[in-house]
Design a protein around this motif. Structure first.
Motif, short mmCIF file in Angstrom:
data_model
loop_
_atom_site.label_atom_id
_atom_site.label_comp_id
_atom_site.label_asym_id
_atom_site.label_seq_id
_atom_site.Cartn_x
_atom_site.Cartn_y
_atom_site.Cartn_z
N UNK A 2 0.83 -1.21 0.00
CA UNK A 2 0.00 0.00 0.00
C UNK A 2 0.86 1.25 0.00
N UNK A 3 1.90 1.27 0.83
CA UNK A 3 2.74 2.45 0.90
C UNK A 3 3.54 2.66 -0.38
N UNK A 4 3.81 1.61 -1.12
CA UNK A 4 4.54 1.77 -2.37
C UNK A 4 3.73 2.57 -3.37
N UNK A 5 2.40 2.51 -3.28
CA UNK A 5 1.54 3.25 -4.21
C UNK A 5 1.44 4.72 -3.85
N UNK A 6 1.79 5.09 -2.64
CA UNK A 6 1.66 6.46 -2.22
C UNK A 6 2.89 7.26 -2.64
N UNK A 7 2.68 8.53 -2.85
CA UNK A 7 3.79 9.42 -3.16
C UNK A 7 4.28 10.03 -1.86
N UNK A 8 5.08 9.28 -1.13
CA UNK A 8 5.58 9.74 0.15
C UNK A 8 6.84 10.58 -0.07
N UNK A 9 7.09 11.53 0.82
CA UNK A 9 8.32 12.31 0.69
C UNK A 9 9.53 11.42 0.97
N UNK A 10 10.66 11.86 0.53
CA UNK A 10 11.89 11.11 0.78
C UNK A 10 12.12 11.03 2.28
N UNK A 11 12.42 9.85 2.79
CA UNK A 11 12.70 9.67 4.21
C UNK A 11 13.63 8.49 4.37
N UNK A 12 14.35 8.50 5.46
CA UNK A 12 15.27 7.38 5.70
C UNK A 12 14.47 6.16 6.17
N UNK A 13 15.12 5.02 6.26
CA UNK A 13 14.45 3.77 6.62
C UNK A 13 13.83 3.83 8.01
N UNK A 14 14.49 4.51 8.93
CA UNK A 14 13.98 4.59 10.29
C UNK A 14 12.64 5.35 10.33
N UNK A 15 12.57 6.49 9.64
CA UNK A 15 11.33 7.27 9.59
C UNK A 15 10.23 6.50 8.86
N UNK A 16 10.60 5.82 7.80
CA UNK A 16 9.63 5.03 7.04
C UNK A 16 9.04 3.93 7.91
N UNK A 17 9.90 3.24 8.65
CA UNK A 17 9.43 2.17 9.52
C UNK A 17 8.54 2.72 10.63
N UNK A 18 8.86 3.92 11.16
CA UNK A 18 8.00 4.54 12.17
C UNK A 18 6.61 4.83 11.60
N UNK A 19 6.60 5.37 10.37
CA UNK A 19 5.33 5.68 9.73
C UNK A 19 4.51 4.41 9.49
N UNK A 20 5.17 3.37 9.01
CA UNK A 20 4.47 2.10 8.78
C UNK A 20 3.95 1.53 10.09
N UNK A 21 4.74 1.62 11.15
CA UNK A 21 4.30 1.11 12.45
C UNK A 21 3.10 1.89 12.98
N UNK A 22 3.11 3.21 12.80
CA UNK A 22 1.98 4.02 13.26
C UNK A 22 0.70 3.65 12.51
N UNK A 23 0.80 3.52 11.19
CA UNK A 23 -0.38 3.14 10.41
C UNK A 23 -0.81 1.73 10.78
N UNK A 24 0.14 0.84 10.96
CA UNK A 24 -0.18 -0.54 11.34
C UNK A 24 -0.88 -0.58 12.69
N UNK A 25 -0.40 0.19 13.65
CA UNK A 25 -1.04 0.24 14.97
C UNK A 25 -2.45 0.83 14.87
N UNK A 26 -2.60 1.84 14.03
CA UNK A 26 -3.93 2.42 13.81
C UNK A 26 -4.88 1.36 13.26
N UNK A 27 -4.42 0.61 12.25
CA UNK A 27 -5.26 -0.42 11.64
C UNK A 27 -5.59 -1.53 12.63
N UNK A 28 -4.62 -1.91 13.44
CA UNK A 28 -4.88 -2.94 14.46
C UNK A 28 -5.93 -2.46 15.45
#
Length: 196
Positions: free
Chosen positions: A71-97
């Motif tokens: 899902x995130x691959x389809x979004x036009x996200x700003x450039x971010x390092x792996x740590x920030x990307x993983x934080x964003x994914x974790x936040x969305x994942x926690x929201x979905x859970x």
């Protein structure tokens, strides 16, 4: 014609069945009696069906991580390092859970509150049910329609007027309408003859 139904078997069972039937066919093949020949013909047919059968594959069920990554691959996200990307994914994942957990709670509550078969179903909403005007207007007088429209808080004054005027015209048309026989009688005409 009835729809065909299918049974799926594993590839191992498929191969075992073919080997088993081949062994039986080989054992029977030496006999020359009529019954043995029928068995050999049936086994040949069954082996042919198994060999020419379709293969089915079940798609791999996606894990939550696969789905989020896809899902995130389809979004036009700003450039971010792996740590920030993983934080964003974790936040969305926690929201979905959290959302899924709440959804399951509410769906369980709904399923446990189903009415008994002999009891009347209770209305779901505490708001007063207001049927649409078109469904009830033909059973109401103009005064009742006027009162009904004035009580409806969702309508503007212009909408109330338009609806009332439409019903007023419908009632007037009903009063002024006449049957075919009445029209002929009033105009002094006779019905046309049906002689052929």
């Amino acid at each position: 014609m009835k729809d065909k139904k299918y049974i799926l078997i594993t590839k191992d069972l498929h191969n075992s069945l073919i080997e088993f039937l081949d062994e039986i066919q080989f054992d029977i093949a030496g006999n020359t009696d009529k019954d043995s020949m029928h068995k050999v013909n049936f086994i040949s047919w069954a082996v042919g069906e198994l060999v020419n059968s379709f293969e089915a594959y079940f798609p791999k069920k996606k894990s939550r991580e696969d789905y989020v990554d896809e899902t995130f691959l389809d979004w036009n996200l700003p450039e971010m390092n792996d740590e920030d990307y993983n934080k964003l994914v974790d936040q969305v994942d926690n929201f979905l859970k959290g959302w899924e957990k709440e959804y399951k709670k509410s769906s369980k509550k709904k399923s446990t509150k189903q009415p008994k078969s002999n009891s009347k179903p209770k209305p779901q909403s505490k708001e007063k049910f207001v049927p649409p005007l078109n469904d009830i207007a033909e059973f109401m007088s103009l005064d009742e329609i006027k009162e009904y429209l004035l009580e409806d808080d969702e309508l503007t004054d212009d909408e109330r007027f338009d609806l009332y005027y439409e019903e007023h015209r419908r009632v007037q048309e009903e009063k002024n309408s006449m049957s075919y026989d009445e029209l002929l009688k009033k105009s002094g005409l006779l019905p046309p003859s049906t002689e052929e």
